[in-house]
Each structure stands twice: as C-alpha cells, then as structure tokens.
Enzyme design. Sequence first.
Site, mmCIF file in Angstrom:
data_model
loop_
_atom_site.group_PDB
_atom_site.id
_atom_site.type_symbol
_atom_site.label_atom_id
_atom_site.label_comp_id
_atom_site.label_asym_id
_atom_site.label_seq_id
_atom_site.Cartn_x
_atom_site.Cartn_y
_atom_site.Cartn_z
ATOM 1 N N ASP A 159 0.837 -1.193 0.000
ATOM 2 C CA ASP A 159 0.000 0.000 0.000
ATOM 3 C C ASP A 159 0.882 1.258 0.000
ATOM 4 O O ASP A 159 2.107 1.160 0.069
ATOM 5 C CB ASP A 159 -0.912 -0.051 1.240
ATOM 6 C CG ASP A 159 -2.279 0.547 0.972
ATOM 7 O OD1 ASP A 159 -2.389 1.357 0.035
ATOM 8 O OD2 ASP A 159 -3.227 0.227 1.708
ATOM 9 N N ASP A 167 -10.839 2.831 -3.085
ATOM 10 C CA ASP A 167 -11.248 1.586 -2.416
ATOM 11 C C ASP A 167 -12.713 1.280 -2.703
ATOM 12 O O ASP A 167 -13.563 2.176 -2.661
ATOM 13 C CB ASP A 167 -11.145 1.733 -0.894
ATOM 14 C CG ASP A 167 -9.706 1.788 -0.431
ATOM 15 O OD1 ASP A 167 -8.792 1.762 -1.271
ATOM 16 O OD2 ASP A 167 -9.512 1.863 0.798
HETATM 17 C C1 GLA Z 1 -6.053 1.330 1.820
HETATM 18 C C2 GLA Z 1 -6.213 0.294 0.712
HETATM 19 C C3 GLA Z 1 -7.267 -0.713 1.106
HETATM 20 C C4 GLA Z 1 -6.881 -1.376 2.417
HETATM 21 C C5 GLA Z 1 -6.669 -0.315 3.489
HETATM 22 C C6 GLA Z 1 -6.102 -0.924 4.755
HETATM 23 O O1 GLA Z 1 -7.182 2.140 1.955
HETATM 24 O O2 GLA Z 1 -6.528 0.905 -0.498
HETATM 25 O O3 GLA Z 1 -7.423 -1.689 0.101
HETATM 26 O O4 GLA Z 1 -5.724 -2.137 2.235
HETATM 27 O O5 GLA Z 1 -5.770 0.696 3.052
HETATM 28 O O6 GLA Z 1 -5.897 0.028 5.759
#
Ligand code: GLA
Length: 438
Positions: free
Chosen positions: A158, A219
Amino acid sequence: MQRSVVIFVLAFSAAAWALDNGLMRTPPMGWLAWERFRCDTDCLNDPDNCISEHLFMEMADRLSEDGWRELGYVYINIDDCWSSMQRDSQGRLQPDPKRFPRGIAHLAQYVHDRGLKLGIYGDMGTHTCGGYPGTTLDKIETDAQTFADWGVDMLKLDGCYSNSSYQEQGYPMMSKALNATGRPIAYSCSWPAYQGGLPPKVNYTLLGQICNLWRNYDDIQDSWDSVMSIVDWFFDNQDVLQPAAGPGQWNDPDMLIIGDFGLSLDQSRAQMALWAIMAAPLFMSNDLRTISSDARAILQNKIAIGINQDRLGIQGRRLIKEKNGIEVFWRPLAKGSSALVFLSRRSDMPYPYKTSLKELSYKTGVYEVYDVFSEKLLPQMKDSTEFVVSINPSGAVMWYVNPVAEWWKEAEPGRFSEKLIGPKFHQHHNEVDAPLVL
Ligand code: GLA
C-alpha cells in the site's frame, strides 16, 4: 561484438528491472480480508470476525472444501492490521502475538497444506493506512526476506504515509528485493492509486515491468454506488488502462463484494460480469462461512470465470454508453470467441434493448450465444439478426459469443467452453432473421 554488447546490456537491464517471476499469467483469484473484515482487532468481543489466524484458517478451510480452489480461487490474503505495533529486536515485522500466536510461517503452512497460497500486506511508507509499521526504504530488503522466509506467496504494498518521490524509489526497489529472495512472490502495487491513476504521473509501462497487478483507483465499499463509480472511472479511462493489462500484469479495480450486504442479486451479477470483462483480479471479500447459495452461484459461475481467465488476457472495453442508461461492454477472447455485457443503469423496469451483433461491430457470420447467468444457449444468430435483450434495472446480461464456423473447425477437447456447455451447443441450428426476444 557490438551486437552482443547491446544484447548483454538489454538482458542486464531487463534482469535488473523486470518482475521476472512468471506469475499470474491470468488474473489472480482468491479471497482478501479487507472490505468485509477491515481492521477489526477486537478478538475478545468478536472472536470469529477479528483479524487473526483463526479467521484466515477458517476461510482457507472454506476455499478448499467448498469448491472454490478447483475453480481457481487459490489466494488467501491478509490485509492491514495483522502486525504488531513494534518490529522485533532484529528490525523485522512480526505478527500481533495474541491474534497470530503461531506466527505467519505456521499460517502459510496451513494454507499450503490445503493447496492454497498466502498473501500478506505492507505499506511503502512510515505506517500502513491503519497505523501499523510501514516499510521505509531502509527496511525493504528485510521485509522482502521476512515474507519469503515465512513462505508468503503474494504481497500487496500500500502507499499510505508516503509521498511521490518515496514511492518512485520504493516500489521498484521492492520488486527487485522480492526477486532477489528467489521465492516467487506476486507483487500488488497500490502506487498508481496514490498518484491519481493516470499519466503523466503514472507510468504504466514501468508498472507492467515491476508489478503483477496494481490498484489504480479508490477503495471499493459495500454499495452499488461504489461499484458504479469504479466502473465509470475504469471505462472512462479505458484508452490508457486497457493497453496496460496483459498476462502477468493486471489493472485491479478492487475486491468483489458479492455475498456481502450492499448488492442485490442483479447488481451482484453485474459486478461479476464487469470484472470478467475487465480481466480484473477476482479477490472476494466476503464471509465464506455464511455466504448465500445465490451469491455462491454467481461467484462460482464457470463461464464467467472462464471469460475472466481467458488466456489472451486482453482487457475489455465499453463499446456504447446510451443516453437511456444502457451500456454495452465487449472483450475479445481466444479462438475468435468474445464476451458481451449489457448493463442497465436504469431504475424503472427491465429494459428491452434492441440491437444486432453487426451494430456491435461483429464480423459477417453466424454466431452461437450462451447467456452466462441464465445458463441458456440461445438460437443461432447472424451478425445482422436484430435481437432484443431484456436487462433488469441495475443489472446486467452477459453473453459468451462464438462464431459458428470457427467453433466447428477449431473445437478442441478440454476447451473450457466446450467442456462445460457440451452437446447443448450443437442442438440449435435454426438461423433466425426476425428480431429475437431473449
Ligand atoms: C487502503 C487500501 C485498502 C486497504 C486499506 C487498509 O485504503 O486501499 O485496500 O488495504 O488501506 O488500511
């Protein structure tokens, strides 16, 4: 002499930069904790749903015992909130000791014993998005080696608590570090999502060389609105994104939320259909212990999976966006086959959409069409045959289309479509010129 020097330099630079792991020639499939289970660390009050080895072992049991693994759903992926807040005395990441008392290597073994693969999560920055220790530049090699030592098969990296120059250094470095461990570890990069997903800030040529898949955009959340905003962004930018995908390198529109709370049956079919058209990774984020049989049937639809997993790995495109809320998507498949998706953004009643394969740019010929979700073979049609397809509000119809001539000539044993559809495909030979109501 000069020529061999050039070849040497090219070979050397490829070895230095390419993610030469041979993995994910078709989009990866599996299960990922995040969307459904988030950062629930409260094992005292919520022991069955908290992020712990118990959750991943239970999901691994389900993947291996309920027919998922055989269909290709083999990755079981940990997301954020798995680690301890501190690194160990040697500077290595370590799992939370209460929630993963037997450690990640033990979990990896458990998963491997069931014919599955284990994914883990890290962050190219000071902290993960959930506030756990991140991977700073000086820790890249240590973390890659730790994951390899544990027997991990995939890393999602990430990009929270980071910046663009840090990411520009870090993501390629991790690619090299993973390769250097000698363990094949698939690499999912969230880098483009943190840089707006588009050139000139995002270099898709480079991403294809260093990552197996990458998150481009926001997301996913448990709602139809979220699914549609992702779909709009991906297809609005298809000229940039579509050429970036191919065997070993995939755009990732994020998890499948089928089986959760936010989608109706029709909306669930639409997500499955569109993710198949996009050649998207199929990571479910749901509770496989309690999933309904309707949701399971959609996720286990063999033709939809077969379309997603087509060996050419060509990402599909949106062909038409009508003012009336109907959209048509298309993906070319191996051996002259193709997939069509008719999507309705309407909210009134099933919409009778009238068109022909010719209008959708199909070549002159006779075609056999299999309706993926009703699991019905339709009467053969010519490219010029007008048909009417009925699309439910916020729903989709998916077709698997085969040219008849090629079908007869090139049918080979073991081809997924023939194996699954079998003799039914040979029942109808009546060409129809009048509009068909399907
Ligand atoms: C980000 C990512 C998500 C998830 C969260 C975890 O928002 O895009 O897919 O992994 O972090 O905290």
